[in-house]
Enzyme design. Structure first.
Site, PDB file in Angstrom:
ATOM      1  N   LEU A  32       0.709  -1.194   0.025  1.00 34.73           N
ATOM      2  CA  LEU A  32       0.117   0.064  -0.040  1.00 34.73           C
ATOM      3  C   LEU A  32       0.787   1.308  -0.049  1.00 34.73           C
ATOM      4  O   LEU A  32       1.807   1.504   0.916  1.00 34.73           O
ATOM      5  CB  LEU A  32      -1.039  -0.050   1.305  1.00 34.73           C
ATOM      6  CG  LEU A  32      -1.670   1.204   1.301  1.00 34.73           C
ATOM      7  CD1 LEU A  32      -2.996   1.071   0.130  1.00 34.73           C
ATOM      8  CD2 LEU A  32      -2.583   1.256   2.784  1.00 34.73           C
ATOM      9  N   ASP A  33       0.591   2.132  -0.978  1.00 39.76           N
ATOM     10  CA  ASP A  33       1.247   3.305  -0.984  1.00 39.76           C
ATOM     11  C   ASP A  33       2.883   3.443  -1.279  1.00 39.76           C
ATOM     12  O   ASP A  33       3.476   4.311  -0.708  1.00 39.76           O
ATOM     13  CB  ASP A  33       0.811   4.154   0.179  1.00 39.76           C
ATOM     14  CG  ASP A  33      -0.810   4.330   0.376  1.00 39.76           C
ATOM     15  OD1 ASP A  33      -1.304   4.636  -0.722  1.00 39.76           O
ATOM     16  OD2 ASP A  33      -0.744   4.904   1.529  1.00 39.76           O
ATOM     17  N   GLU A  34       3.371   2.255  -1.484  1.00 38.90           N
ATOM     18  CA  GLU A  34       4.883   1.934  -1.659  1.00 38.90           C
ATOM     19  C   GLU A  34       5.304   1.942  -3.131  1.00 38.90           C
ATOM     20  O   GLU A  34       6.313   1.707  -3.282  1.00 38.90           O
ATOM     21  CB  GLU A  34       5.191   0.708  -0.764  1.00 38.90           C
ATOM     22  CG  GLU A  34       4.981   0.784   0.572  1.00 38.90           C
ATOM     23  CD  GLU A  34       6.062   1.657   1.579  1.00 38.90           C
ATOM     24  OE1 GLU A  34       6.573   2.068   0.783  1.00 38.90           O
ATOM     25  OE2 GLU A  34       5.984   1.639   2.628  1.00 38.90           O
TER      26      GLU A  34
END
Lengths: 285, 285, 285, 285
Positions: free
Chosen positions: D229-231
């Site tokens: 997530l969000d990486e």
């Protein structure tokens, strides 16, 4: 920002000792809760500017009574002043041409509550955006402004603006120059977005001018319209970085983002009575 | 950026098929490792611009031999070109007046290796910065330029620039206008920082002009000096946000940060041969 | 900004009706001319923050008398407050390591009057910047802080800070973590510049972290130092654009410009008593 | 940017001498006019990245033949490569929730030709934007994703994406986390806009996190979605200045402008095949 009902008091007057005390004191003496207050002393002109936002519910009377209580102080202090009620939404007339970027942006902000106003109607010299505007439930008035027939077009425009009881006129990339009498009649109420970082590139085709000069930033300027083209008081400006890689078409495209953002910011400040005009400059609280 | 020795080849020529192949191929055919390459095709002028950086150690000969190998291709392609050796540091003459912000900034960047050049000397029409400059071990030449005696002052200036064998002259807030012959002699080698976002506020006291116009951003412009004041090719620009709260003195102070940063960026690009001038515009790779 | 003598009154207190009236009124009742006034009501905490600048010459008594007149009001309103005299320059201790970019920048701003304070001394754990600092006529104290001997180093540091009667300590790229007791003793008086856009990249080598993450902007953060590393109240931040082309070394170089500008802005705001801390956040007027 | 038909060749491979010469040479040998060329050598990984745009009309054969001619070189150089035809518009599936700001913005850019692609359909877990989307003549697919029924919702979503033959999926403030298999299936083809300056404020309610931390800038990040997530690899980021005056609601409002602009820029770069992914980073030419 509170969604509660508020009264906004904005004024300017000659600077002297005690202005804040007297004005804030007037509200406080009736229990008025000031939730925002801004002041500015201009040393050059020795003039004082202020904007105060009072919660309506904390006052024991309505805005008309408040106005009567403000009047004597305003007179004593030689104020230019206004006192506005957040429940009285400003009536905005949008004017546009064929380009949709500013209109799409403003209409979405309005629909989602980020721009708090009534949009009375849209006036355009082209039919292109009718369907978009009407999708938002807003009247669309087509008023052609032909080279040979400008006077008639602007007479019709003025009539519509009056009929729709506009408090504010927004030129959202409207590609015509408003006649002088209209500028004067709606002094400091006509907001334009110019597609350059003024005072650079006044007049027509600013992106072409920018490309020729080889600037490394392009910009946009939101300003009040006066009788001098692109010379009115500036409300907001911003820029975007460009390089040799961008053609004029690219500048036009990149500029749209700056134009729509700067116009929306400037209009929002106007609608919230954050903008005070003095001479040819603005104070934006 | 590699600290290894490199040769930088920068050129422009009429656009046609195969330029990249031919130039890159020339290096590759001798084993030359291109570590940076940039190209730009200007559709309007049908001109091609490029900059290639080759690792010196990968070539079996020195730069003089390389130049001879480039020459036939350059002639065939009608190139304006230069080929520079990273080990031959450019000799920079800095010119300043009383203000220290740009000088302090440039000297620190030079001392810490962020600006790779030789600073041959500093020429100033005031003694104020002598001690600072000499602390850095750089010769300081005081050349007064009086109203009544400009010709003599600039003759002395030109003599010094020649004696110090300048490759580049930087006007780091030097408050005088260079004579036309000097501009022409060092065409595209004299770099100025102007304290406005050009083409706004050309000439004297731009912060006063900006304050009067009520702009919401102030800027600075790094450009090559030409015979037309503040009209030369722009290398770099930037801006800072201001409001009604800032007096002219504040604009001057805030502008200093933009000036020194923009000048340093522009100079760095010049020193690395990233700037190609065409007409009155720059390509900055 | 006026160069005249002023008194700055900064405070916060529980929000209620009439605070502006009462505080502005206190100054006005003695003829005090308020030349700057800022207020902020935080709805979440129901707390009021303000900063007022009064011209000293317009008051018939000195600051000690004024303090005594403020005290009862401050007590009644449960204010955290301070009243400072522009003629009492804050005594600043700068701490640095080997890097010169922030120091060169701060010292030039101080020398040219853009940062109004006394620089009491510079403390460093390296000798590198001694000569530069002494050129500015400022005492340079070399206090090594070795791995094996940190306690002694920081004891000496604390002793010097006390002896030089510091009002404010600036970590201008000082590469050591201050001991907890020093942070507490000088609570909200120790200003650090961290070389990342906090809360991203806390701790060591933030530019390496940024490069690994592939961010498109790098930043710097000026904040008050607390016992939690890089977690103190943020005063100012800014960013610079980067791309895949920049190596870690390039990020370090580009970051320097952001670091020095952000530190200078943050420090200036602190020196002018524009910063009020509440919880772990700042109000910056 | 030319509106003429072009072929874009984007690749990366181990760095060595002669890559530019060989690839540019391949086009030149058939008369191919390269109108844009960008290269990047990553010293750390010793990898070479490039993007070249060739005018289709200058080649004597079509893209299929060109691909066959590229293949042997690509194999020899161990390239990851793609060759795309500007006449083959990418098919984009937009996914949204209730918020309209990104959708309004993208749809206007698409309609006015600033975003060149086919929008195959819009998939949403709410009906709110149906009418807007359909006004633009785009199919709107309502696929509820309930807490208790996520698997079914995402199965339907995947089926639609397949049916609409998506080349690219844009999460335009779609408030759900895509299942891992979908991320893997459309690796580097799912673009998200996250409403913070990553890696700050990962996960839910980033504006609340930002407000609590008291940052002075808020941001948005356009990135490829991966299983973390969000990486995922960052394509584009930008920020906007805020102060203590902004409540969380204000941050949300101000953030919208950054979100929509950053998403549009990132998507445009993706559509023009300007983005090359390597490891967890992007090269954006």
């Amino acid at each position: 920002m509170s969604a509660k009902r508020t009264y906004t008091f904005a004024f300017d007057c000659p600077d002297r000792v005690g202005i804040i005390t007297r004005t804030a004191g007037l509200f406080a003496s009736h229990g008025g809760w000031v939730e925002e207050a801004s002041q500015f002393s201009d040393e050059e002109s020795n003039r004082f500017f202020s904007r105060m936002v009072v919660r309506a519910e904390t006052l024991p009377f309505d805005i008309e009574v408040l106005k009567r209580k403000v009047e004597p102080l305003a007179q004593e202090m030689s104020m230019n002043w206004r006192l506005v009620d957040s429940d009285q939404l400003k009536r905005v007339v949008l004017m546009c041409s064929k380009g949709s970027h500013c209109m799409t942006d403003l209409l979405d902000r309005w629909k989602t509550g980020d721009l708090v106003c009534d949009i009375a109607c849209v006036i355009s010299n082209h039919e292109d955006l009718r369907s978009l505007v009407e999708w938002y439930g807003i009247p669309f008035e087509y008023v052609p402004v032909d080279k040979d027939n400008k006077a008639a077009g602007f007479a019709k425009t003025e009539q519509l603006i009056d009929e729709y009881r506009a408090d504010c006129i927004v030129l959202a990339r409207y590609m015509q120059i408003l006649p002088q009498n209209l500028c004067e009649k709606y002094r400091h109420k006509v907001i334009n977005i110019h597609h350059s970082f003024l005072p650079s590139f006044i007049g027509a085709k600013p992106y072409h001018q920018a490309s020729r000069r080889g600037v490394k930033l392009i910009g946009a300027t939101c300003h009040y319209v006066t009788e001098d083209l692109d010379e009115g008081p500036i409300i907001e400006q911003d820029v975007a970085r460009v390089s040799h890689e961008q053609s004029v078409d690219d500048l036009v495209r990149l500029g749209k983002d700056v134009e729509k953002t700067v116009l929306a910011r400037g209009l929002r400040n106007h609608l919230e009575d954050r903008v005070l005009v003095y001479g040819n400059k603005t104070i934006v609280f």
